[in-house]
Design a protein around this motif. Sequence first.
Motif, short mmCIF file in Angstrom:
data_model
loop_
_atom_site.label_atom_id
_atom_site.label_comp_id
_atom_site.label_asym_id
_atom_site.label_seq_id
_atom_site.Cartn_x
_atom_site.Cartn_y
_atom_site.Cartn_z
N ASP B 30 0.36 -1.05 0.22
CA ASP B 30 -0.25 0.31 0.07
C ASP B 30 0.69 1.30 -0.10
O ASP B 30 0.60 1.85 -0.23
CB ASP B 30 -1.22 -0.28 1.23
N ARG B 34 0.68 4.47 -2.85
CA ARG B 34 0.53 5.75 -3.07
C ARG B 34 1.17 6.64 -3.39
O ARG B 34 1.87 7.73 -3.65
CB ARG B 34 0.58 6.14 -1.13
N ASN B 37 0.74 7.91 -6.89
CA ASN B 37 -0.02 8.61 -6.69
C ASN B 37 0.75 9.89 -6.72
O ASN B 37 0.91 10.79 -7.85
CB ASN B 37 -0.95 8.33 -5.45
N SER B 38 1.35 9.84 -5.54
CA SER B 38 2.41 11.26 -5.50
C SER B 38 3.50 12.05 -6.64
O SER B 38 3.55 12.94 -6.91
CB SER B 38 3.15 10.93 -4.37
N PRO B 78 -5.80 7.76 -9.85
CA PRO B 78 -5.25 7.81 -8.43
C PRO B 78 -5.47 6.97 -6.98
O PRO B 78 -4.34 7.11 -6.02
CB PRO B 78 -5.79 9.31 -7.89
N ASP B 79 -6.68 6.39 -7.21
CA ASP B 79 -6.38 5.05 -6.46
C ASP B 79 -5.92 4.45 -5.72
O ASP B 79 -5.20 3.82 -6.54
CB ASP B 79 -8.49 4.91 -6.41
N GLU B 80 -5.43 3.66 -5.01
CA GLU B 80 -4.52 2.86 -4.50
C GLU B 80 -5.07 1.25 -5.02
O GLU B 80 -4.35 0.45 -5.44
CB GLU B 80 -4.97 2.32 -2.71
N ARG B 81 -6.51 1.49 -5.09
CA ARG B 81 -7.19 -0.04 -5.31
C ARG B 81 -6.60 -0.32 -7.19
O ARG B 81 -6.08 -1.21 -7.23
CB ARG B 81 -7.99 -0.12 -5.12
N HIS B 178 5.55 9.67 5.79
CA HIS B 178 5.58 9.32 4.80
C HIS B 178 6.95 8.98 3.65
O HIS B 178 6.60 10.43 2.89
CB HIS B 178 3.99 8.32 4.91
N ASP B 180 5.50 8.41 0.46
CA ASP B 180 4.79 9.25 -0.49
C ASP B 180 4.29 11.05 -0.56
O ASP B 180 4.59 10.98 -1.85
CB ASP B 180 3.33 8.37 -0.44
N HIS B 181 4.23 11.13 0.71
CA HIS B 181 4.66 13.02 1.15
C HIS B 181 5.72 12.73 0.80
O HIS B 181 6.59 14.28 0.13
CB HIS B 181 4.55 12.67 2.36
N THR B 184 5.59 13.68 -3.49
CA THR B 184 4.59 15.14 -3.85
C THR B 184 5.92 16.52 -3.04
O THR B 184 6.03 17.29 -3.86
CB THR B 184 3.93 15.22 -2.29
#
Lengths: 193, 193
Positions: B30, B34, B37-38, B78-81, B178, B180-181, B184
């Motif tokens: 997971d 993320r 996404n970032s 953009p979603d995790e799934r 984290h 993913d942050h 970003t």
Amino acid sequence: MRRFIVMGHRAITSADFKLDDLCGATGRLDILLRCVNSAFFLSHGIRKDVEIQLMLLGEPNPPKTVRIDGSGVKYLNPDERSTAALIRNALLQKGEGERKCSPGIYVSERSYGEVLSNVSKESKMYYLSEDGEDIRTVEFGKDSTFVMGDDQDLTDAEEEVLMAYEPKKISLGPISYHADHCITLVNNELDRR
Amino acid sequence: MRRFIVMGHRAITSADFKLDDLCGATGRLDILLRCVNSAFFLSHGIRKDVEIQLMLLGEPNPPKTVRIDGSGVKYLNPDERSTAALIRNALLQKGEGERKCSPGIYVSERSYGEVLSNVSKESKMYYLSEDGEDIRTVEFGKDSTFVMGDDQDLTDAEEEVLMAYEPKKISLGPISYHADHCITLVNNELDRR
């Protein structure tokens, strides 16, 4: 205190959705879930000095406001699905006024105008907007409230309500970002002050 | 070109996992979702100049390297799934060498050392580390590669392999974030240059 108010313009306002289809049938609730992650999670814990208010404005029962208070929240995990389960649980809570759903998570029927009027008068309002002042040169006090849209900007009517609070427009950079990324950037800037 | 290499120290290396339990039984896949996404998402599109390499190092078949190239990627949401479904599909692809799984998504058995040695020599390596130089004062060239851990720092052995490339240690702020942050924040800093 940092407070994020995120408009979920079409976000579902009943618990009638599946955790397996968070993007499809929830009015983009998935965006708000990622905002919760960005608002609270650090490598080694949860930000206690943060509050987020998710404005759920979609069908069938708008408005629903889910407030998460970092100083008291429990059972929060970084993934979308488990946060969706907490929100779904909140949407099941019947009653009047603001109800506690689980530790640190509250639900109410407060409108956007009520949410803004309930923010402490000590808190300075900030409006994330591409034509605002660069966040890196903005001065912040001890209590800041940041208002933003989901994947849609604030409507003209929403912007007008906000303007009564004389928000400062701030920009995060030369490109337009997703709401959750905006929260990460705001948190980092404030961490540096 | 911006390149992110993220170590998934326990990330599952078979397609034998359920999209309904991404946090439980995937070795924290997971976190890597993320990061995807970032790395890629902007309000109005996908970053074409970004590549991410996810190092999946958990059981049962390590290593697996999933490479996503923003210039060619399709079907990314953009979603995790949905990102997990793309990764699971990649893990199903049998063969040798690097295989294309779907547009812009590739899988291989490249080790961490091989992944680093395949990075263009024109690319400057950066290592995200709390004791590094503040990213805001760092100079960047046209091609930058950022190496980071998942929820675990690089091991001593991984760090040693990286050191051969004389990476510059950079820090993102006074607090540990984290992965993913972190991505970003790196993207925002480079957007501003």
